[in-house]
Design an enzyme around this catalytic site. Structure first.
Site, PDB file in Angstrom:
ATOM      1  N   VAL A  13      64.608  49.116 -12.892  1.00 40.52           N
ATOM      2  CA  VAL A  13      64.942  48.153 -13.957  1.00 40.52           C
ATOM      3  C   VAL A  13      66.401  48.315 -14.370  1.00 40.52           C
ATOM      4  O   VAL A  13      67.121  47.328 -14.572  1.00 40.52           O
ATOM      5  CB  VAL A  13      63.982  48.338 -15.160  1.00 40.52           C
ATOM      6  CG1 VAL A  13      64.402  47.468 -16.337  1.00 40.52           C
ATOM      7  CG2 VAL A  13      62.543  48.015 -14.747  1.00 40.52           C
ATOM      8  N   THR A  62      59.045  58.884 -14.909  1.00 39.58           N
ATOM      9  CA  THR A  62      58.054  57.939 -14.377  1.00 39.58           C
ATOM     10  C   THR A  62      57.145  58.543 -13.294  1.00 39.58           C
ATOM     11  O   THR A  62      56.349  57.813 -12.698  1.00 39.58           O
ATOM     12  CB  THR A  62      58.757  56.686 -13.801  1.00 39.58           C
ATOM     13  OG1 THR A  62      59.712  57.119 -12.831  1.00 39.58           O
ATOM     14  CG2 THR A  62      59.438  55.867 -14.866  1.00 39.58           C
ATOM     15  N   TYR A  99      61.496  50.227 -22.863  1.00 38.71           N
ATOM     16  CA  TYR A  99      60.389  49.774 -22.006  1.00 38.71           C
ATOM     17  C   TYR A  99      59.216  50.734 -22.095  1.00 38.71           C
ATOM     18  O   TYR A  99      59.393  51.961 -22.119  1.00 38.71           O
ATOM     19  CB  TYR A  99      60.870  49.658 -20.539  1.00 38.71           C
ATOM     20  CG  TYR A  99      62.010  48.675 -20.456  1.00 38.71           C
ATOM     21  CD1 TYR A  99      61.762  47.305 -20.382  1.00 38.71           C
ATOM     22  CD2 TYR A  99      63.327  49.107 -20.563  1.00 38.71           C
ATOM     23  CE1 TYR A  99      62.812  46.396 -20.382  1.00 38.71           C
ATOM     24  CE2 TYR A  99      64.384  48.210 -20.567  1.00 38.71           C
ATOM     25  CZ  TYR A  99      64.114  46.857 -20.478  1.00 38.71           C
ATOM     26  OH  TYR A  99      65.145  45.958 -20.503  1.00 38.71           O
ATOM     27  N   ASP A 102      51.614  49.673 -19.475  1.00 33.12           N
ATOM     28  CA  ASP A 102      50.176  49.392 -19.594  1.00 33.12           C
ATOM     29  C   ASP A 102      49.375  50.693 -19.730  1.00 33.12           C
ATOM     30  O   ASP A 102      48.240  50.674 -20.198  1.00 33.12           O
ATOM     31  CB  ASP A 102      49.691  48.623 -18.355  1.00 33.12           C
ATOM     32  CG  ASP A 102      50.101  49.290 -17.046  1.00 33.12           C
ATOM     33  OD1 ASP A 102      51.290  49.636 -16.915  1.00 33.12           O
ATOM     34  OD2 ASP A 102      49.251  49.469 -16.170  1.00 33.12           O
ATOM     35  N   TYR A 125      51.672  60.891 -18.920  1.00 33.34           N
ATOM     36  CA  TYR A 125      52.713  59.856 -18.879  1.00 33.34           C
ATOM     37  C   TYR A 125      52.445  58.801 -19.961  1.00 33.34           C
ATOM     38  O   TYR A 125      53.326  58.483 -20.763  1.00 33.34           O
ATOM     39  CB  TYR A 125      52.750  59.211 -17.486  1.00 33.34           C
ATOM     40  CG  TYR A 125      53.590  57.955 -17.390  1.00 33.34           C
ATOM     41  CD1 TYR A 125      54.979  58.006 -17.414  1.00 33.34           C
ATOM     42  CD2 TYR A 125      52.982  56.698 -17.268  1.00 33.34           C
ATOM     43  CE1 TYR A 125      55.743  56.845 -17.330  1.00 33.34           C
ATOM     44  CE2 TYR A 125      53.736  55.541 -17.178  1.00 33.34           C
ATOM     45  CZ  TYR A 125      55.108  55.613 -17.209  1.00 33.34           C
ATOM     46  OH  TYR A 125      55.860  54.467 -17.133  1.00 33.34           O
ATOM     47  N   LYS A 129      54.731  58.110 -23.290  1.00 27.55           N
ATOM     48  CA  LYS A 129      55.340  56.781 -23.467  1.00 27.55           C
ATOM     49  C   LYS A 129      54.913  56.195 -24.827  1.00 27.55           C
ATOM     50  O   LYS A 129      55.709  55.565 -25.522  1.00 27.55           O
ATOM     51  CB  LYS A 129      54.948  55.831 -22.337  1.00 27.55           C
ATOM     52  CG  LYS A 129      55.533  56.166 -20.970  1.00 27.55           C
ATOM     53  CD  LYS A 129      57.047  56.045 -20.906  1.00 27.55           C
ATOM     54  CE  LYS A 129      57.528  54.610 -20.994  1.00 27.55           C
ATOM     55  NZ  LYS A 129      59.006  54.516 -20.883  1.00 27.55           N
TER      56      LYS A 129
HETATM   57  N1  LIG Z   1      57.571  51.806 -12.383  1.00 30.13           N
HETATM   58  C1  LIG Z   1      56.506  51.246 -12.945  1.00 30.13           C
HETATM   59  O1  LIG Z   1      55.545  50.849 -12.252  1.00 30.13           O
HETATM   60  C2  LIG Z   1      56.437  51.037 -14.436  1.00 30.13           C
HETATM   61  C3  LIG Z   1      55.264  50.489 -14.996  1.00 30.13           C
HETATM   62  C4  LIG Z   1      55.213  50.279 -16.369  1.00 30.13           C
HETATM   63  C5  LIG Z   1      56.303  50.618 -17.160  1.00 30.13           C
HETATM   64  N2  LIG Z   1      57.414  51.171 -16.610  1.00 30.13           N
HETATM   65  C6  LIG Z   1      58.534  51.542 -17.489  1.00 30.13           C
HETATM   66  O2  LIG Z   1      59.631  50.703 -17.158  1.00 30.13           O
HETATM   67  C7  LIG Z   1      60.854  51.428 -17.374  1.00 30.13           C
HETATM   68  C8  LIG Z   1      61.707  51.363 -16.112  1.00 30.13           C
HETATM   69  O3  LIG Z   1      60.971  51.939 -15.045  1.00 30.13           O
HETATM   70  P1  LIG Z   1      61.501  51.948 -13.544  1.00 30.13           P
HETATM   71  O4  LIG Z   1      60.414  51.468 -12.682  1.00 30.13           O
HETATM   72  O5  LIG Z   1      62.849  51.323 -13.477  1.00 30.13           O
HETATM   73  O6  LIG Z   1      61.625  53.528 -13.327  1.00 30.13           O
HETATM   74  P2  LIG Z   1      62.458  54.327 -12.249  1.00 30.13           P
HETATM   75  O7  LIG Z   1      62.874  53.460 -11.121  1.00 30.13           O
HETATM   76  O8  LIG Z   1      61.665  55.580 -11.988  1.00 30.13           O
HETATM   77  O9  LIG Z   1      63.771  54.709 -13.058  1.00 30.13           O
HETATM   78  C9  LIG Z   1      63.765  55.610 -14.103  1.00 30.13           C
HETATM   79  C10 LIG Z   1      65.189  56.108 -14.272  1.00 30.13           C
HETATM   80  O10 LIG Z   1      65.165  57.079 -15.321  1.00 30.13           O
HETATM   81  C11 LIG Z   1      66.037  58.096 -14.937  1.00 30.13           C
HETATM   82  N3  LIG Z   1      65.765  59.366 -15.577  1.00 30.13           N
HETATM   83  C12 LIG Z   1      64.666  60.143 -15.506  1.00 30.13           C
HETATM   84  N4  LIG Z   1      64.860  61.278 -16.210  1.00 30.13           N
HETATM   85  C13 LIG Z   1      66.107  61.201 -16.720  1.00 30.13           C
HETATM   86  C14 LIG Z   1      66.895  62.048 -17.529  1.00 30.13           C
HETATM   87  N5  LIG Z   1      66.445  63.241 -17.943  1.00 30.13           N
HETATM   88  N6  LIG Z   1      68.128  61.640 -17.871  1.00 30.13           N
HETATM   89  C15 LIG Z   1      68.616  60.460 -17.447  1.00 30.13           C
HETATM   90  N7  LIG Z   1      67.941  59.612 -16.681  1.00 30.13           N
HETATM   91  C16 LIG Z   1      66.685  59.981 -16.318  1.00 30.13           C
HETATM   92  C17 LIG Z   1      65.833  58.237 -13.442  1.00 30.13           C
HETATM   93  O11 LIG Z   1      66.964  58.889 -12.917  1.00 30.13           O
HETATM   94  P3  LIG Z   1      66.947  59.552 -11.462  1.00 30.13           P
HETATM   95  O12 LIG Z   1      66.979  58.373 -10.523  1.00 30.13           O
HETATM   96  O13 LIG Z   1      68.182  60.369 -11.451  1.00 30.13           O
HETATM   97  O14 LIG Z   1      65.670  60.331 -11.376  1.00 30.13           O
HETATM   98  C18 LIG Z   1      65.725  56.788 -13.007  1.00 30.13           C
HETATM   99  O15 LIG Z   1      66.999  56.265 -12.691  1.00 30.13           O
HETATM  100  C19 LIG Z   1      60.439  52.839 -17.793  1.00 30.13           C
HETATM  101  O16 LIG Z   1      60.451  52.913 -19.191  1.00 30.13           O
HETATM  102  C20 LIG Z   1      59.012  52.964 -17.306  1.00 30.13           C
HETATM  103  O17 LIG Z   1      58.265  53.880 -18.081  1.00 30.13           O
HETATM  104  C21 LIG Z   1      57.515  51.374 -15.255  1.00 30.13           C
END
Ligand SMILES: NC(=O)c1ccc[n+]([C@@H]2O[C@H](COP(=O)([O-])OP(=O)(O)OC[C@H]3O[C@@H](n4cnc5c(N)ncnc54)[C@H](OP(=O)(O)O)[C@@H]3O)[C@@H](O)[C@H]2O)c1
Length: 302
Positions: A13, A62, A99, A102, A125, A129
């Site tokens: 995202v 995540t 963000y 579910d 998780y 959240k």
């Molecule tokens: N993925 C899903 O299916 C899903 C579903 C529902 C809700 N969401 C929510 O949507 C949002 C975006 O998710 P996404 O899918 O884009 O997740 P993502 O691709 O896993 O990205 C999460 C980012 O957070 C960074 N991060 C983790 N720990 C960190 C730290 N200590 N300091 C700084 N950065 C850190 C990660 O960095 P690194 O790359 O360096 O690890 C990564 O770039 C999140 O709030 C997630 O909870 C996601």
């Protein structure tokens, strides 16, 4: 002129937000190297030094299964960092966009969950959240919390890309058929975030009533099994050579594929509030999935 601090900028995202937020004002792009969410003092300092009028946090812990045995790290990033951002946002009168998921629900029943439905996370998780959400609401900062589900993007790892990789390697696949939700594109999440922020900042009447929690998911619903079949049939339609076909994807139950973290069976989120408050349309999930597969096929990445 807006000044936006974007955290977690290298995630699925976050990457799309780098594109969609750019026209709204000066964008301070922070990946983990620039702003570590586990460094609470550093986060507080960043916000005070930059003094943005908008903070967008796309960063999160995540790794759903790993979180079961890494509760302190998950809580630090998903709850304590968010509480720190909310407090700092309140003090400088900035908007905080965040963000959530579910997974804050227990997945009971088969009706879509509305924003005010009872939360009852099944996993660490989901719990952390939810703690992040609650910290934002308690801080009374101007906020937009977008709960989303089953996120995917052309860039980054996700279910659709795993299925395409496996479909090249194996003749038969087994995929869970008793969890229902809506695959939601990072591109859609980022575009809607930008649109909602723009409308909220431009329209004084919206400014006062927009703050709150919203379900930001694509329209329609599917199971992981039907989603896998759809991805495979789209790839085949575009001429991608795979070893399997949609018919060779066998449906299995959640019990047949045990994982450390429990997932909700019903991940349906009702997105009517977001559509009506901001007068936007959330297209059915197939639309953006088709686009991603086309993009991957054109790049030769599948
Ligand atoms: N993925 C899903 O299916 C899903 C579903 C529902 C809700 N969401 C929510 O949507 C949002 C975006 O998710 P996404 O899918 O884009 O997740 P993502 O691709 O896993 O990205 C999460 C980012 O957070 C960074 N991060 C983790 N720990 C960190 C730290 N200590 N300091 C700084 N950065 C850190 C990660 O960095 P690194 O790359 O360096 O690890 C990564 O770039 C999140 O709030 C997630 O909870 C996601």
């Amino acid at each position: 002129m807006n000044k936006i601090v974007l955290l977690g900028a290298d995630g699925q995202v976050g990457w799309e937000l780098q594109r969609s937020l750019a026209p709204l004002g000066q964008l301070v792009v922070c990946n983990r190297q620039r702003a570590d969410l586990s460094d609470l003092e550093g986060l507080d300092r960043l916000v005070r030094d930059e003094r943005p009028n908008i903070i967008v946090n796309a960063g999160a812990y995540t790794a759903v299964d790993k979180a079961e045995s890494a509760i302190n790290t998950a809580r630090r990033v998903n709850a304590e960092a968010v509480a720190t951002l909310a407090k700092a946002a309140r003090e400088i009168n900035a908007w905080l966009v965040h963000y959530s998921t579910d997974y804050v629900f227990d997945g009971s029943g088969d009706a879509p969950f509305s924003e005010d439905a009872t939360t009852a996370p099944l996993s660490v998780y989901g719990l952390t959240k939810l703690e992040g959400e609650e910290a934002i609401r308690a801080s009374e900062c101007h906020h937009l919390i977008f709960r989303t589900s089953w996120v995917y993007a052309a860039r980054g790892g996700n279910f659709a890309k795993t299925i395409l990789r496996l479909a090249k390697e194996r003749e038969e696949l087994r995929v869970i058929a008793d969890q229902i939700g809506a695959p939601t594109s990072a591109e859609l999440i980022a575009d809607v975030t930008s649109l909602v922020l723009h409308r909220t900042l431009q329209d004084p009447s919206l400014h006062d009533r927009a703050a709150g929690t919203y379900h930001l998911v694509a329209g329609g619903e599917t199971s992981w099994h039907s989603y896998a079949q759809f991805v495979i049939s789209e790839a085949i339609r575009l001429g991608v050579q795979l070893r399997t076909t949609p018919e060779k994807v066998a449906p299995i139950t959640t019990c047949e594929y045990p994982l450390p973290a429990k997932r909700p069976a019903n991940s349906r989120l009702n997105n009517a509030k977001l559509q009506s408050t901001f007068d936007i349309l959330l297209p059915d999930w197939e639309y953006h999935v088709q686009r991603m597969i086309r993009e991957l096929a054109d790049q030769g990445s599948i």
